[in-house]
Write a protein that holds these residues in place. Structure first.
Motif: not given
Length: 94
Positions: A31-37, A46-54, A56-61
């Motif tokens: 996740l650290i690498l993803y955020g920095l990349f 530049n996107t809205s935060r994914p919903g609570i049930f998503n 994986r994508d929420r952690a990446k965001w």
């Protein structure tokens, strides 16, 4: 901007190396690498935060959001440093 070009080459090289990290690389480090990349390549979130049930994508965001104050150069530098660190940790002791 000449300086950034050098960063870009090294960044691209380490982005390729990141793909060779072992399977057991922790999700936290991924996740650290993803955020920095994302910060280095796209800039601030530049996107809205994914919903609570998503989760994986929420952690990446969240990982991307955590580094959005960094400049492109800072994000590239931190990404390169993190990849180097993870590769060294993964290397077998000789």
């Amino acid at each position: 901007m000449v300086c950034l070009y050098g960063w870009q080459e090294e960044f691209d090289e380490h982005a390729q190396k990141a793909m060779t990290l072992p399977e057991n690389t922790s999700n936290e480090n991924k996740l650290i690498l993803y955020g920095l990349f994302k910060q280095a390549t796209c800039g601030p979130v530049n996107t809205s935060r994914p919903g609570i049930f998503n989760m994986r994508d929420r952690a990446k965001w969240d990982a991307w959001k955590a580094v959005e104050a960094k400049s492109k150069e800072e994000a590239m530098n931190d990404y390169i440093t993190k990849v180097k660190q993870l590769l060294e940790e993964a290397a077998p002791a000789s």
